[in-house]
Structures are given as structure tokens and as C-alpha cells.
Design an enzyme around this catalytic site. Structure first.
Site, short mmCIF file in Angstrom:
data_model
loop_
_atom_site.label_atom_id
_atom_site.label_comp_id
_atom_site.label_asym_id
_atom_site.label_seq_id
_atom_site.Cartn_x
_atom_site.Cartn_y
_atom_site.Cartn_z
N MET A 28 47.13 34.64 44.35
CA MET A 28 47.78 34.13 43.14
C MET A 28 49.30 34.16 43.31
SD MET A 28 45.37 35.04 39.97
CE MET A 28 46.00 36.68 39.66
N GLY A 29 49.78 34.41 44.53
CA GLY A 29 51.21 34.32 44.79
C GLY A 29 52.00 35.55 44.41
N HIS A 87 53.78 40.07 48.40
CA HIS A 87 54.31 41.36 48.85
C HIS A 87 53.63 41.67 50.16
CE1 HIS A 87 50.48 42.77 47.37
NE2 HIS A 87 50.76 42.35 46.15
N HIS A 107 49.80 41.03 50.60
CA HIS A 107 49.41 39.65 50.91
C HIS A 107 49.73 39.34 52.38
CE1 HIS A 107 50.37 39.14 46.46
NE2 HIS A 107 49.12 38.69 46.53
N ASP A 116 41.48 45.29 45.61
CA ASP A 116 40.60 44.78 44.56
C ASP A 116 39.18 44.92 45.08
OD1 ASP A 116 42.67 43.48 42.66
OD2 ASP A 116 43.27 42.85 44.65
N ARG A 126 51.81 42.75 39.95
CA ARG A 126 52.02 43.26 38.60
C ARG A 126 52.96 44.47 38.57
NH1 ARG A 126 46.30 41.53 37.64
NH2 ARG A 126 46.43 39.93 36.03
P1 AMP Z 1 46.31 38.44 44.27
O1 AMP Z 1 47.43 37.48 44.62
O2 AMP Z 1 46.77 39.65 43.53
O3 AMP Z 1 45.13 37.75 43.66
O4 AMP Z 1 45.79 39.01 45.67
C1 AMP Z 1 45.43 38.15 46.72
C2 AMP Z 1 44.74 38.97 47.78
O5 AMP Z 1 45.61 39.99 48.24
C3 AMP Z 1 43.48 39.68 47.27
O6 AMP Z 1 42.47 39.63 48.27
C4 AMP Z 1 43.97 41.08 47.05
O7 AMP Z 1 42.95 42.06 47.15
C5 AMP Z 1 44.96 41.24 48.18
N1 AMP Z 1 45.93 42.31 47.87
C6 AMP Z 1 46.63 42.48 46.74
N2 AMP Z 1 47.36 43.61 46.82
C7 AMP Z 1 47.09 44.17 48.01
C8 AMP Z 1 47.53 45.36 48.68
N3 AMP Z 1 48.39 46.21 48.12
N4 AMP Z 1 47.04 45.62 49.91
C9 AMP Z 1 46.15 44.77 50.49
N5 AMP Z 1 45.71 43.64 49.92
C10 AMP Z 1 46.17 43.34 48.70
#
Ligand code: AMP
Length: 282
Positions: free
Chosen positions: A30-31, A34, A37, A150, A187
Site C-alpha cells: 500500500m506504499g 520503509h 517493504h 502481518d 502507520r
Molecule cells: P503494507 O504496505 O503495509 O500493506 O505492506 C506491504 C507488505 O510489506 C506486506 O506483506 C507487509 O507484511 C510487509 N511489511 C510491512 N511492514 C513490514 C516490516 N516491518 N517488516 C517486513 N515486512 C513488512
């Protein structure tokens, strides 16, 4: 790096790449990138010939009073970061094309979505699985990479892929953390300085669980009690849940004998954060 904004162009790109025998790896996001990602992208880069990253803030995985509107967005910054780690395609579809007004089909994975985050966010995982299935159909990856941060999402997507006999391998990657242990999250940018400080208690409580498990403690309630003490010592933290579950079924366990996930969710002000540690081969 190529940016693709339409579903048609994405499908054409992937079909063509597959015809020429390329292995496609995929990181859905979802962009507001960090290091978490980026770690998934680096893994994707290693595992295939072409790395596709999607950037789509998916409205259907947010509840009616959640932060869809305010979710942080910065396309230029994300585009630069994805390019720097070797992404070949950044796929950023429009909400209107993903969900035209007559959209009426959803994917629901049953048991593993009921507990943990499924309790406070009853429609969340249905939104996730629906969009992930659509993205898989558009990107046609051989391998898709998700974060263990997640954890319930990872298990849910793996269950969907298994149940629907889909031809994609889903891989989980370890959680990337800040220096004080806080799991990186888009977040985290919502946190006020005081909340940010208090947020380290989430990781401290998970570390306490690890310490007790390593000492041989098998009673889930004893571990949860000590975790909650740590969280409750921070007045800014409001616990949503702290649970110990079977790492595969995500059902609560009383006595810890097999693979488990120690998972928690807590509010810091209006911000809801989640974190977990998985223990295998105990
Ligand atoms: P999101 O953009 O938050 O939907 O996350 C995209 C992907 O990045 C998902 O597969 C998350 O589980 C992964 N992700 C988010 N935060 C972390 C983190 N701190 N360490 C590893 N993977 C992450």
C-alpha cells in the site's frame, strides 16, 4: 523502472514476460515505503528475473471508521525507493478501475480470519484476499512475497492459494524493526513523539514472551500476564489483544507445545499497531 497504471497494460506485460520464459516475482504493497517493504523487494529481486511491486491503497480492507483517507501516500518518494532496489515494474492501478461500480465478488477465507485482527476488523481480510487475488490475476507472478509483520494476512493468503489451487508460491519474510525493536510500519508516521516512545513496549512485551518460552514456560496465560504488565505500564498504550495461537490454525492455545505465534495489537492514541513473534520447533 517502468510504471504501469492500467490493468490491461499490466496483463500484457506479464503475459509477454511469461511467454519469453521469465520468472516473475511480486511484492504487493500500500506504499509509503520503509525498510520492511524494501527487504521484500530485495528478496524478490533475488528470486526472479522480473520484480513487480504494486502500490495500491485498497479501500475494501479498511473499516468504515478506519484511516483509508488519511493513509500516508507519496508516489514520487515510493517510486524512487522502489527503483533504487531494482524494481522492474511499479504497478499502481486506479481505485475506479479495480472496483468499478458494479463490483460484487469477494473472496473470504474462513477459519484463519476469525481470531486476532479478524475480531476488531471483521471485513478486513475479505478486502485483503479479494484484492490480492485480483492482483495475482493481473501480475501473474510465480512467486509473491509478504511480511511476517502481518502474520495473519500471510497465513490467510497462503490458505487462499492452497484452497483455490492457485499457481503462485507465497513466501513470508521476517519483520524489519527500528533500533528499539518497534516493527516498521507506514502507520508509525501517525505517532506523536510520546506515543512513539511508548510504542517500544510492544516489542519489549514480545521479548518477555521469548524469554519465558526459552526458560521452558508452557502456560500461555502466565506469558500473557507478564506481557500485559509491560504494556499496561505505559499509560499511552491501550491493548486491543495479546494472544498466543497455533502458528498454522491461529486458534488460541493454553499449553504451548507446537509452533505458536505470540501476537498483539494495541492503540497508541488513534493509531492501531500490530506485532508478533513466531516460535517454531519448540
Ligand atoms: P503494507 O504496505 O503495509 O500493506 O505492506 C506491504 C507488505 O510489506 C506486506 O506483506 C507487509 O507484511 C510487509 N511489511 C510491512 N511492514 C513490514 C516490516 N516491518 N517488516 C517486513 N515486512 C513488512
Amino acid at each position: 523502472m517502468k510504471t504501469i497504471k492500467t490493468i490491461k497494460e499490466m496483463k500484457e506485460f506479464s503475459s509477454q514476460a511469461r511467454r519469453t520464459g521469465k520468472t516473475l516475482t511480486f511484492v504487493p504493497t500500500m506504499g509509503f515505503f520503509h525498510e520492511g517493504h524494501l527487504s521484500l523487494m530485495r528478496e524478490g529481486r533475488k528470486r526472479g528475473d522480473l520484480l513487480i511491486v504494486s502500490l495500491f491503497v485498497n479501500p475494501t480492507q479498511f473499516g468504515p471508521h478506519e484511516d483509508f483517507k488519511n493513509y500516508p501516500r507519496d508516489f514520487q518518494r515510493d517510486s524512487k525507493m522502489a527503483g533504487e532496489v531494482g524494481t522492474d515494474v511499479l504497478f499502481a492501478p486506479e481505485v475506479g478501475e479495480m472496483y468499478p461500480p458494479d463490483h460484487q465478488t469477494n473472496v473470504r477465507v474462513e477459519k484463519v480470519t476469525q481470531n486476532l485482527c479478524g475480531r476488531a476488523r471483521p471485513t478486513h481480510f475479505q478486502g485483503v484476499t479479494t484484492v490480492v487475488l485480483m492482483l495475482f490475476e493481473m501480475v501473474m507472478p510465480h512467486v509473491a512475497i509478504f511480511g511476517e509483520k502481518d502474520y495473519q494476512q500471510l497465513v490467510t493468503v497462503q490458505q487462499m492459494v492452497k484452497d483455490l489451487h492457485m499457481s503462485v508460491e507465497v513466501i513470508g519474510m521476517p519483520t524489519v524493526r527500528e533500533a528499539d525493536g518497534l516493527a516498521m510500519s507506514s502507520r508509525n508516521t501517525y505517532l506523536l513523539p510520546e506515543e512513539r516512545k511508548a510504542a517500544s513496549s510492544l516489542y519489549r512485551s514480545l521479548q518477555k514472551a521469548k524469554e519465558l518460552l526459552q526458560k521452558g514456560e508452557q502456560r500461555a496465560d502466565r506469558i500473557l500476564l507478564e506481557m500485559k504488565e509491560i504494556l499496561q505500564s505505559e499509560p499511552l498504550v491501550r491493548i486491543d489483544y495479546a494472544q498466543i495461537c497455533d502458528a498454522h490454525t491461529l486458534q488460541d492455545v493454553n499449553r504451548i507445545e507446537r509452533d505458536v505465534v505470540v501476537a498483539l495489537a494495541a492503540y497508541l492514541g488513534k493509531t492501531r499497531l500490530i506485532d508478533n513473534l513466531v516460535f517454531r520447533n519448540l
